[in-house]
Structures are given as structure tokens and as C-alpha cells.
Design a protein around this motif. Structure first.
Motif, PDB file in Angstrom:
ATOM      1  N   VAL A   5       0.878  -1.171   0.000  1.00 34.71           N
ATOM      2  CA  VAL A   5       0.000   0.000   0.000  1.00 34.71           C
ATOM      3  C   VAL A   5       0.910   1.215   0.000  1.00 34.71           C
ATOM      4  O   VAL A   5       1.674   1.419   0.953  1.00 34.71           O
ATOM      5  CB  VAL A   5      -0.913   0.011   1.252  1.00 34.71           C
ATOM      6  N   ARG A   8       0.477   7.413  -0.453  1.00 35.04           N
ATOM      7  CA  ARG A   8      -0.697   8.233  -0.801  1.00 35.04           C
ATOM      8  C   ARG A   8      -1.985   7.436  -0.600  1.00 35.04           C
ATOM      9  O   ARG A   8      -2.997   7.978  -0.155  1.00 35.04           O
ATOM     10  CB  ARG A   8      -0.577   8.760  -2.241  1.00 35.04           C
ATOM     11  N   ALA A   9      -1.977   6.152  -0.914  1.00 36.36           N
ATOM     12  CA  ALA A   9      -3.161   5.310  -0.675  1.00 36.36           C
ATOM     13  C   ALA A   9      -3.419   5.180   0.819  1.00 36.36           C
ATOM     14  O   ALA A   9      -4.567   5.224   1.263  1.00 36.36           O
ATOM     15  CB  ALA A   9      -2.981   3.935  -1.315  1.00 36.36           C
ATOM     16  N   TRP A  12      -5.117   8.212   1.891  1.00 43.11           N
ATOM     17  CA  TRP A  12      -6.517   8.181   1.456  1.00 43.11           C
ATOM     18  C   TRP A  12      -7.354   7.376   2.446  1.00 43.11           C
ATOM     19  O   TRP A  12      -8.444   7.793   2.835  1.00 43.11           O
ATOM     20  CB  TRP A  12      -6.622   7.580   0.056  1.00 43.11           C
ATOM     21  N   VAL A  82      -1.647  -1.415  -3.953  1.00 42.05           N
ATOM     22  CA  VAL A  82      -2.728  -0.461  -3.764  1.00 42.05           C
ATOM     23  C   VAL A  82      -2.129   0.937  -3.881  1.00 42.05           C
ATOM     24  O   VAL A  82      -1.219   1.294  -3.133  1.00 42.05           O
ATOM     25  CB  VAL A  82      -3.410  -0.644  -2.396  1.00 42.05           C
ATOM     26  N   GLU A  83      -2.653   1.699  -4.832  1.00 39.13           N
ATOM     27  CA  GLU A  83      -2.153   3.039  -5.093  1.00 39.13           C
ATOM     28  C   GLU A  83      -3.321   4.013  -5.117  1.00 39.13           C
ATOM     29  O   GLU A  83      -4.476   3.600  -5.069  1.00 39.13           O
ATOM     30  CB  GLU A  83      -1.388   3.069  -6.416  1.00 39.13           C
ATOM     31  N   TYR A  84      -3.016   5.281  -5.188  1.00 37.67           N
ATOM     32  CA  TYR A  84      -4.036   6.321  -5.251  1.00 37.67           C
ATOM     33  C   TYR A  84      -3.949   6.997  -6.605  1.00 37.67           C
ATOM     34  O   TYR A  84      -2.879   7.419  -7.031  1.00 37.67           O
ATOM     35  CB  TYR A  84      -3.825   7.339  -4.132  1.00 37.67           C
ATOM     36  N   ASN A  85      -5.089   7.103  -7.284  1.00 38.80           N
ATOM     37  CA  ASN A  85      -5.171   7.785  -8.573  1.00 38.80           C
ATOM     38  C   ASN A  85      -5.708   9.190  -8.319  1.00 38.80           C
ATOM     39  O   ASN A  85      -6.898   9.364  -8.053  1.00 38.80           O
ATOM     40  CB  ASN A  85      -6.082   7.005  -9.515  1.00 38.80           C
ATOM     41  N   GLU A  90      -9.415   8.306  -6.395  1.00 37.99           N
ATOM     42  CA  GLU A  90      -9.834   6.993  -5.921  1.00 37.99           C
ATOM     43  C   GLU A  90      -8.646   6.052  -5.840  1.00 37.99           C
ATOM     44  O   GLU A  90      -7.591   6.319  -6.405  1.00 37.99           O
ATOM     45  CB  GLU A  90     -10.908   6.403  -6.825  1.00 37.99           C
ATOM     46  N   LEU A  91      -8.878   4.957  -5.139  1.00 38.81           N
ATOM     47  CA  LEU A  91      -7.854   3.916  -5.068  1.00 38.81           C
ATOM     48  C   LEU A  91      -7.718   3.235  -6.415  1.00 38.81           C
ATOM     49  O   LEU A  91      -8.675   3.154  -7.185  1.00 38.81           O
ATOM     50  CB  LEU A  91      -8.206   2.879  -4.011  1.00 38.81           C
ATOM     51  N   GLU A  92      -6.533   2.705  -6.651  1.00 42.10           N
ATOM     52  CA  GLU A  92      -6.269   1.953  -7.868  1.00 42.10           C
ATOM     53  C   GLU A  92      -5.536   0.680  -7.465  1.00 42.10           C
ATOM     54  O   GLU A  92      -4.583   0.732  -6.692  1.00 42.10           O
ATOM     55  CB  GLU A  92      -5.419   2.801  -8.809  1.00 42.10           C
ATOM     56  N   TYR A  93      -6.001  -0.444  -7.974  1.00 42.01           N
ATOM     57  CA  TYR A  93      -5.382  -1.727  -7.665  1.00 42.01           C
ATOM     58  C   TYR A  93      -4.585  -2.207  -8.854  1.00 42.01           C
ATOM     59  O   TYR A  93      -5.091  -2.214  -9.986  1.00 42.01           O
ATOM     60  CB  TYR A  93      -6.445  -2.770  -7.323  1.00 42.01           C
TER      61      TYR A  93
END
Length: 98
Positions: A5, A8-9, A12, A82-85, A90-93
Motif C-alpha cells: 500500500v 498516498r493510498a 486516502w 494499492v495506489e491512489y489515482n 480513488e484507489l487503484e489496484y
């Protein structure tokens, strides 16, 4: 398999979900969605401090992120990132095979 993770995620999760130290997030497959690793299933998460059947986990800033044994099939041998877009807020997988 592993879970990562990014910072930034993690931020979030703290800001949008209200997670605090000691919280736990379970990732699990949800029907009626789509993902690059399983047709007709998407990845979802819930706050769940019942860490009974943990197969994979990581801890960031005293928050545990985990996947249960019974849900490993969904990942089909892929690691979960798990990242943040920021553009979509929103989250991005991302699913990457080791």
C-alpha cells in the motif's frame, strides 16, 4: 503473494475512511464487477479487525491490510499493489505477477 500500500493510498484510507492506528482492512472479491485477474469479480475492501484466517498481510503506520485464506483464489498468483489515482480521486489496484 504480497500486499503493498503506497503512502498516498494509506493517506486516502486515513482521510476518507477514517482509519486510525490499530485498524485493519480486509481485501476481498466481490461479484458483479471486473478486474484484470478475474472475470465477473472486482476487488473490494471492508474494515475488519477480526484477523482469524489471514493468508497475507502488511502493516503500514500501524494499520493492517490483509487477505484471508479463502480469498487467495481471486489473485491468481498476483501480488496486490494499492495506489491512489489523483486524477480520479480513488484507489487503484494493480496486480503484478512476481
Amino acid at each position: 503473494m504480497k500486499i503493498e500500500v503506497n503512502e498516498r493510498a494509506l493517506r486516502w484510507f486515513k482521510e476518507e475512511v477514517g482509519l486510525e492506528e490499530g485498524s485493519a482492512v480486509k481485501f476481498y472479491p466481490q461479484a458483479y464487477g471486473s478486474s484484470p485477474v478475474q472475470e465477473s469479480f472486482a476487488l473490494a475492501f471492508t474494515i475488519d479487525n477480526d484477523l482469524k484466517e489471514v493468508a497475507v498481510h502488511t502493516v503500514s503506520d500501524d494499520i493492517t491490510f490483509f487477505i484471508e485464506d479463502s480469498d487467495l483464489w481471486f489473485f491468481n498468483g498476483h501480488d496486490l499493489y494499492v495506489e491512489y489515482n489523483q486524477a480520479n480521486d480513488e484507489l487503484e489496484y494493480k496486480y503484478i505477477r512476481p
